[in-house]
Design an enzyme around this catalytic site. Structure first.
Site, PDB file in Angstrom:
ATOM      1  N   CYS A 220      80.619  11.321  14.071  1.00  0.00           N
ATOM      2  CA  CYS A 220      79.979  12.889  14.368  1.00  0.00           C
ATOM      3  C   CYS A 220      80.163  13.547  15.179  1.00  0.00           C
ATOM      4  O   CYS A 220      80.456  14.894  16.218  1.00  0.00           O
ATOM      5  CB  CYS A 220      78.224  12.759  14.778  1.00  0.00           C
ATOM      6  SG  CYS A 220      77.848  12.196  12.452  1.00  0.00           S
ATOM      7  N   HIS A 299      83.397   4.871  25.229  1.00  0.00           N
ATOM      8  CA  HIS A 299      83.241   4.688  24.074  1.00  0.00           C
ATOM      9  C   HIS A 299      82.576   2.776  24.011  1.00  0.00           C
ATOM     10  O   HIS A 299      83.386   2.434  25.453  1.00  0.00           O
ATOM     11  CB  HIS A 299      84.523   4.192  23.171  1.00  0.00           C
ATOM     12  CG  HIS A 299      84.871   4.086  22.389  1.00  0.00           C
ATOM     13  ND1 HIS A 299      84.064   2.364  21.803  1.00  0.00           N
ATOM     14  CD2 HIS A 299      85.346   4.672  20.972  1.00  0.00           C
ATOM     15  CE1 HIS A 299      84.897   3.046  20.706  1.00  0.00           C
ATOM     16  NE2 HIS A 299      84.955   3.831  20.124  1.00  0.00           N
ATOM     17  N   HIS A 383      72.597  26.401  29.298  1.00  0.00           N
ATOM     18  CA  HIS A 383      72.078  25.632  27.479  1.00  0.00           C
ATOM     19  C   HIS A 383      72.438  24.352  27.471  1.00  0.00           C
ATOM     20  O   HIS A 383      73.392  24.101  28.222  1.00  0.00           O
ATOM     21  CB  HIS A 383      73.806  26.769  26.778  1.00  0.00           C
ATOM     22  CG  HIS A 383      72.798  28.668  27.295  1.00  0.00           C
ATOM     23  ND1 HIS A 383      71.594  29.240  27.339  1.00  0.00           N
ATOM     24  CD2 HIS A 383      73.334  28.718  28.335  1.00  0.00           C
ATOM     25  CE1 HIS A 383      71.633  30.230  27.940  1.00  0.00           C
ATOM     26  NE2 HIS A 383      73.274  29.873  28.669  1.00  0.00           N
ATOM     27  N   HIS A 387      74.064  16.979  19.790  1.00  0.00           N
ATOM     28  CA  HIS A 387      74.290  16.835  18.201  1.00  0.00           C
ATOM     29  C   HIS A 387      73.014  17.145  17.334  1.00  0.00           C
ATOM     30  O   HIS A 387      72.806  16.059  18.279  1.00  0.00           O
ATOM     31  CB  HIS A 387      75.174  15.785  18.526  1.00  0.00           C
ATOM     32  CG  HIS A 387      75.049  14.826  16.785  1.00  0.00           C
ATOM     33  ND1 HIS A 387      75.269  15.518  15.711  1.00  0.00           N
ATOM     34  CD2 HIS A 387      75.013  13.609  16.399  1.00  0.00           C
ATOM     35  CE1 HIS A 387      76.265  15.245  14.858  1.00  0.00           C
ATOM     36  NE2 HIS A 387      75.406  14.710  14.892  1.00  0.00           N
ATOM     37  N   HIS A 416      67.252  22.635  11.409  1.00  0.00           N
ATOM     38  CA  HIS A 416      66.369  23.324  10.321  1.00  0.00           C
ATOM     39  C   HIS A 416      67.070  23.684   9.388  1.00  0.00           C
ATOM     40  O   HIS A 416      67.015  23.617   8.152  1.00  0.00           O
ATOM     41  CB  HIS A 416      65.785  23.947  10.982  1.00  0.00           C
ATOM     42  CG  HIS A 416      64.276  24.721  10.141  1.00  0.00           C
ATOM     43  ND1 HIS A 416      65.204  25.586   9.717  1.00  0.00           N
ATOM     44  CD2 HIS A 416      62.781  24.392   9.515  1.00  0.00           C
ATOM     45  CE1 HIS A 416      63.182  25.982   9.029  1.00  0.00           C
ATOM     46  NE2 HIS A 416      62.097  25.118   8.958  1.00  0.00           N
ATOM     47  N   ASN A 420      71.993  18.031   9.542  1.00  0.00           N
ATOM     48  CA  ASN A 420      73.390  17.491  10.343  1.00  0.00           C
ATOM     49  C   ASN A 420      74.663  17.649   9.924  1.00  0.00           C
ATOM     50  O   ASN A 420      75.468  17.178   8.217  1.00  0.00           O
ATOM     51  CB  ASN A 420      72.900  15.866  10.330  1.00  0.00           C
ATOM     52  CG  ASN A 420      74.142  15.557  10.913  1.00  0.00           C
ATOM     53  OD1 ASN A 420      74.963  15.343  11.590  1.00  0.00           O
ATOM     54  ND2 ASN A 420      73.683  14.222  10.581  1.00  0.00           N
TER      55      ASN A 420
END
Length: 492
Positions: A220, A299, A383, A387, A416, A420
């Site tokens: 993702c 990572h 802001h 994810h 909502h 995802n």
């Protein structure tokens, strides 16, 4: 009353401290400049000219000094990294026919898993607490009973999502397909041959010398990896642009087994995709929305737990799915710590860095049990785009970064409305902030994404101009309803 009074006093002390430290050089220079100005005024013009003439500048000295200044300036501007602009982007909006309300999802689950009612009950409990709404979408192949995840169906989904997003991007920016210099596509779980990037080149008849890349298996967080790749390419290719496609194709990855850890993605992942136009052309600066300030990738793959926490594998019956470990949130927290340790010094004001350093030294020298100081990232960003991997992910980051409900509103509302959508979720969140009319000139945005491997990547953008509330986009027909209240549990 005394507690309120002391808290108010502490607030003003903190504000005073932040102003003093963050503007220390300015406050130091003001008396110096004022002293020099008063001295010059006292001397008068005649005395100033007398002092200048007494220095006896020679023509050779002036020429050498001028050459040195020009040379240093030239080297500086030539070695300075090229600015990368985000000209515009487009998010795919699935058709109403792909909508999956809770009732339809659960009915399909009962029919598909009729021999395992416990798995159906598990999915219902997950869906009730997921934070998803009634308008999320799944591709047509998943609507069949039983689902028909064929290669042809997966390609059809890819074409529907990618081509629609690209057409919208062309319309917004006036970009012609032949003008694309760099093409980067990221899709983690669907990696056909020919690649998705080749599919785009074939569809739009792109140039034969286009630089194309296809990223898979990156999870993702692959959207920000694509931005990083584009940034590096734009540093070595002047006067160029890059189109990034971020998506996840759901069709071939619908899990049909009974393992609970592998049923979880079925409840959370939904259709989505985004097309993004980046450029290093100075002429694009005037129409661009944002410029890229920082991008940090961390990572954790050297650790076995981190490596195996999100794993595509077969269950005992041979059904392929994504296994999500129970340690996922703990590992995500560790990855976030590593990431903010790197990005903190780049973005935090001096006041926050000084407090963090003092806390670190205090714990190392005096008492290791002292509570570590969590930097206030609200001082660095207006802001936040976290994810939308699930309610637990958003809750954990809100708690860790001490953010308010408004700061994570874009993430919760995206989850909502769209679910995802994997790597493209960050762009739906940015679009939400713009649709609410909140993005102003010089505002800073922090995008944070997590991915398999395990990775935590983050990007910092600065708004170049105040963004007018868009009349189109994925939120155009529903933004008036948002934000909505999302209960802890939605009884089905």
């Amino acid at each position: 009353m005394s507690d309120i009074s002391s808290s108010v006093k502490l607030k003003y002390v903190k504000l005073g401290y932040q102003y003093l430290v963050n503007h220390f050089l300015t406050l130091l220079l003001i008396p110096f400049i004022a002293t020099v100005a008063i001295e010059l005024l006292r001397m008068g013009s005649q005395e100033i000219f007398t002092v200048l003439y007494s220095l006896h500048f020679e023509v050779l000295h002036i020429l050498c000094s001028s050459f040195l200044i020009i040379f240093v300036s030239t080297v500086y501007f030539m070695s300075k990294p090229r600015t990368v602009y985000l000209v515009d982007y487009s998010c795919y909006k699935p058709p109403v026919t792909c909508r999956v309300p809770f009732s339809s999802f659960m009915e399909h689950s009962r029919l598909i898993l009729k021999d395992n009612p416990k798995s159906v009950e598990f999915q219902m409990r997950i869906l009730e607490r997921s934070g998803l709404g009634e308008e999320t979408c799944l591709p047509p192949a998943i609507h069949y009973l039983p689902p028909a995840p064929t290669m042809e169906a997966a390609r059809n989904e890819a074409q529907m999502v990618i081509f629609t997003a690209m057409e919208d991007l062309f319309k917004k920016t006036g970009l012609k397909p032949k003008d694309i210099d760099i093409l980067i596509v990221n899709c983690s779980l669907f990696s056909p041959t020919p690649s998705l990037s080749a599919m785009i080149i074939n569809k739009y008849k792109l140039r034969s010398n286009i630089k194309s890349y296809n990223l898979s298996g990156m999870g993702c967080s692959a959207g920000l990896i694509s931005v990083d790749v584009a940034r590096d390419l734009l540093q070595v290719h002047p006067n160029s642009n890059a189109v990034i496609i971020s998506t996840e194709i759901i069709t071939p990855n619908y899990y049909k087994g009974n393992e609970r850890a592998m049923l979880l993605p079925n409840c959370l992942f939904r259709m989505g995709g985004a097309a993004v136009l980046l450029s290093n052309r100075r002429s694009d600066r005037w129409r661009a929305k944002y410029k890229l300030c920082h991008l940090v990738r961390t990572h954790q793959g050297a650790d076995d737990k981190a490596y195996y926490c999100v794993m595509e594998e077969e269950d005992k019956e041979g059904n392929v799915g994504i296994n999500l470990s129970k340690d996922l949130m703990t590992i995500a927290g560790e990855a976030l710590k590593a990431n903010i340790t790197t990005i903190g010094p780049l973005v935090l004001p001096a006041s926050e860095q000084l407090l963090f350093l003092s806390s670190l030294i205090g714990r190392k020298i005096f008492n290791p049990k002292w509570k570590p100081y969590i930097p206030d990232f609200k001082q660095a960003f207006e802001h936040f785009c976290i994810h939308a991997g699930g309610r637990a992910v958003i809750d954990e980051l809100q708690k860790s970064l001490q953010l308010s409900g408004e700061h994570v509103e874009a993430s919760r509302m995206t989850l909502h409305r769209f679910g995802n959508t994997s790597s493209s979720s960050l762009w739906y969140e940015l679009s939400y902030i713009e649709a609410q009319g909140r993005m102003k000139r010089n505002d800073r945005v922090w995008q944070i994404a997590f991915g398999s491997g395990f990775k935590c990547n983050s990007a910092v953008w600065k708004c170049i101009r105040t963004i007018k509330t868009p009349t189109d986009g994925p939120w155009s027909d529903c933004i008036e309803r948002y934000p909505v209240f999302i209960p802890e549990v939605v009884k089905l």
